[in-house]
Design a protein around this motif. Structure first.
Motif, mmCIF file in Angstrom:
data_model
loop_
_atom_site.group_PDB
_atom_site.id
_atom_site.type_symbol
_atom_site.label_atom_id
_atom_site.label_comp_id
_atom_site.label_asym_id
_atom_site.label_seq_id
_atom_site.Cartn_x
_atom_site.Cartn_y
_atom_site.Cartn_z
ATOM 1 N N TYR A 113 0.335 25.571 -6.389
ATOM 2 C CA TYR A 113 -0.770 26.329 -5.796
ATOM 3 C C TYR A 113 -1.479 25.515 -4.719
ATOM 4 O O TYR A 113 -1.803 26.018 -3.656
ATOM 5 N N LEU A 114 -1.704 24.245 -5.021
ATOM 6 C CA LEU A 114 -2.384 23.387 -4.055
ATOM 7 C C LEU A 114 -1.588 23.291 -2.758
ATOM 8 O O LEU A 114 -2.100 23.523 -1.664
ATOM 9 N N ASN A 115 -0.301 23.005 -2.912
ATOM 10 C CA ASN A 115 0.540 22.838 -1.728
ATOM 11 C C ASN A 115 0.731 24.141 -0.969
ATOM 12 O O ASN A 115 0.736 24.170 0.256
ATOM 13 N N ALA A 117 -1.393 26.549 -0.877
ATOM 14 C CA ALA A 117 -2.658 26.822 -0.193
ATOM 15 C C ALA A 117 -2.768 25.986 1.069
ATOM 16 O O ALA A 117 -3.247 26.455 2.099
ATOM 17 N N ILE A 118 -2.297 24.752 1.007
ATOM 18 C CA ILE A 118 -2.328 23.884 2.176
ATOM 19 C C ILE A 118 -1.471 24.471 3.293
ATOM 20 O O ILE A 118 -1.807 24.380 4.464
ATOM 21 N N LEU A 119 -0.382 25.118 2.894
ATOM 22 C CA LEU A 119 0.465 25.758 3.895
ATOM 23 C C LEU A 119 -0.090 27.112 4.336
ATOM 24 O O LEU A 119 0.551 27.841 5.081
ATOM 25 N N GLY A 120 -1.295 27.424 3.859
ATOM 26 C CA GLY A 120 -1.973 28.620 4.340
ATOM 27 C C GLY A 120 -1.574 29.896 3.633
ATOM 28 O O GLY A 120 -1.705 30.981 4.188
ATOM 29 N N THR A 122 -1.791 32.710 0.382
ATOM 30 C CA THR A 122 -2.835 33.251 -0.476
ATOM 31 C C THR A 122 -2.414 33.157 -1.941
ATOM 32 O O THR A 122 -1.255 32.918 -2.255
ATOM 33 N N LYS A 123 -3.404 33.367 -2.807
ATOM 34 C CA LYS A 123 -3.126 33.300 -4.239
ATOM 35 C C LYS A 123 -2.125 34.378 -4.637
ATOM 36 O O LYS A 123 -1.191 34.132 -5.388
ATOM 37 N N LEU A 126 1.379 33.416 -3.799
ATOM 38 C CA LEU A 126 1.900 32.352 -4.652
ATOM 39 C C LEU A 126 2.161 32.847 -6.072
ATOM 40 O O LEU A 126 3.127 32.431 -6.713
ATOM 41 N N TYR B 14 -7.318 30.468 5.009
ATOM 42 C CA TYR B 14 -7.427 29.241 4.228
ATOM 43 C C TYR B 14 -8.492 29.325 3.145
ATOM 44 O O TYR B 14 -8.828 28.332 2.533
ATOM 45 N N PHE B 16 -8.284 30.639 0.270
ATOM 46 C CA PHE B 16 -7.701 30.275 -1.025
ATOM 47 C C PHE B 16 -7.616 28.757 -1.177
ATOM 48 O O PHE B 16 -7.885 28.207 -2.237
#
Lengths: 244, 261
Positions: A113-115, A117-120, A122-123, A126, B14, B16
């Motif tokens: 989830y973190l990575n 999100a870093i790649l832009g 959404t939840k 993912l 961004y 999220f």
């Protein structure tokens, strides 16, 4: 004709190399008093211009220190060029450093989830692709243990799975076609080929001329920050090899 | 106009990431501690007990519910100092990430402010407990509390953006700022009545932006007064100006971060 997906227009990247790095107030004042704030300029890229059309596969070759990584960083948006402009119409998924956004304290699942999100992403996206990413990484057993207990190969596998499953418009690959064990290596090059065939725009940096020739349509040859050649891969590769 | 639409769109994209980073911050803070989130409550309470023992006899006549008086100042100051201090490290400690992947960098600083603000909200429960325990009177003006919390949030956010930018270029700022925070604490009338400051030094409180938030918050929570219009305006102006400076400085310098990380 369609708008190009990447337009690089007369890009120059200049670094200021101070003889010693000054990053504290104390040093700054000492040096100012001593009139010792010397800099020298270094050009990592000089007047680079080119365009990439959607779906094209571009290779970048050149010796170490030619500015390949700087060019990739500018395309990914990590760096802004000193001069010139760059326009990218789409999302970029960099495979520069797999798992750059991992936090070692957290589990593989949390890091997906973190990575992501870093790649832009959404939840929602993912959540939908979580199973796929886990399955592809072959790490289902370990997905709930913290990443600090992973081996570097496992980390790379997870990073690769995330970066390739998020379906960006542009894929940037910096010599990572050898991830994990033999098995995963085969799987990852197959995946990259599949993505390329799907029409994803790809930029590949490699010292392996064979790879460039096989995988890309066009190639940029960089040398000391200048573009020495830009054209059909087989031609540029030939010139490059003749030059060596 | 187009530029603002683009800003909004990237923020949406961004958003999220922002929530993930805030969650990560919170989880990290309480990781491996047995009492977990309770520490945000226990800490100010223990602090209050110590300070009350030390100072309440000293100022007994002028402050009648010392624990509440102290906490109204201490909690607001605690939020501001922790949030801004942590912000100084926020960009530097994410260097690894910033060098590898593009993300809007303000998201990192903003997530730090939001996480600290959430800790602050939890710590306010300590104040509620003490107010109930000491049967402190509550007036209708307590409804102004959210106003002070929100303006304080933006004030701290602006300062955080400003400091996180500056620290990238001057790493030793951290040490100077620690000293500055101590001075700020003494200049915020947290554990002494503001009236004991001689008139000729009173200006120190006036020029201390943080004091206006503490004074306003105290007026509506501790004294049960209606807030002064002037105070409401000052807090609003401080928040806006701080945000403006923070955003402008951050925006102007953020492209150079990578060269110094």
């Amino acid at each position: 004709m369609e708008n190009p997906i990447i337009t690089i227009d007369n890009v120059t990247m200049q670094f200021r190399l101070s003889h010693e790095k000054v990053n504290s107030i104390k040093e700054y004042f000492i040096r100012m008093l001593k009139k010792n704030l010397r800099y020298s300029d270094f050009y990592a890229l000089k007047n680079i211009s080119f365009q990439v059309q959607k779906g094209q596969r571009i290779g970048i070759i050149g010796p170490n220190g030619a500015g390949k990584s700087t060019l990739l960083r500018i395309i990914s948006g990590i760096m802004k060029p000193t001069k010139g402009s760059i326009q990218v119409n789409g999302s970029v998924s960099p495979l520069l450093e797999l798992g750059a956004g991992f936090d070692d304290e957290f589990s593989g699942a949390e890091n997906i989830y973190l990575n992501g999100a870093i790649l832009g992403k959404t939840k929602h996206f993912l959540d939908e692709h979580f199973e796929e990413i886990v399955a592809y990484s072959e790490l289902a057993e370990f997905i709930d243990s913290p990443v600090k207990n992973y081996s570097s190969g496992m980390k790379a596998k997870l990073g690769f799975s995330i970066a390739t499953q998020v379906e960006s418009d542009i894929l940037i690959i910096d010599e990572v076609l050898g991830v994990g064990d033999q098995n995963f290596k085969k799987k990852s090059s197959a995946k990259i080929k599949e993505l390329m065939e799907k029409g994803i725009t790809t930029i590949l940096v490699s010292h392996n001329i064979e790879q460039i020739r096989k995988l890309t349509d066009k190639t940029i040859w960089l040398e000391e920050g200048c573009m020495k050649a830009f054209g059909e891969s087989c031609e540029v590769c030939e010139q490059y090899e003749a030059n060596e | 106009m187009k530029r603002y639409i683009r800003y909004f769109k990237t923020f949406q994209q961004y958003f999220f990431l922002l929530t993930v980073l805030v969650k990560t911050d919170i989880k990290k803070k309480y990781k491996g501690s047995f009492l977990g989130v309770l520490w945000s409550l226990i800490n100010p309470l223990l602090d209050m007990i110590v300070m009350t023992i030390v100072f309440s006899t000293l100022f007994q006549r002028s402050i009648d519910n010392f624990p509440v008086y102290l906490l109204t100042g201490r909690l607001l100051f605690g939020f501001f100092s922790q949030c801004t201090k942590a912000s100084m490290k926020s960009i530097i400690s994410s260097a690894k990430l910033i060098k590898k992947i593009y993300i809007p960098k303000y998201i990192i600083s903003l997530s730090n402010v939001i996480a600290n603000f959430l800790f602050f909200l939890i710590s306010l429960v300590a104040l509620i407990i003490i107010m109930l325990a000491t049967r402190a009177p509550v007036s209708i003006y307590i409804l102004y509390v959210p106003y002070y919390l929100i303006t304080l949030f933006f004030f701290s956010c602006g300062v955080s953006l400003f400091l996180s930018t500056l620290t990238v270029f001057f790493r030793d700022l951290e040490h100077i700022y620690t000293v500055f925070l101590t001075v700020l604490m003494y200049a915020s009338a947290i554990f002494y009545p503001a009236e004991i400051i001689p008139d000729r030094f009173r200006f120190i409180l006036t020029i201390n932006p943080l004091y206006h938030f503490i004074a306003g918050f105290r007026a509506v929570v501790y004294h049960g007064f209606a807030p002064e219009a002037k105070n409401l305006l000052v807090c609003f102006a401080v928040a806006v100006v701080s945000m403006m400076i923070g955003i402008i400085v951050f925006e102007k310098k953020q492209d150079r971060f990578i060269l110094y990380l």
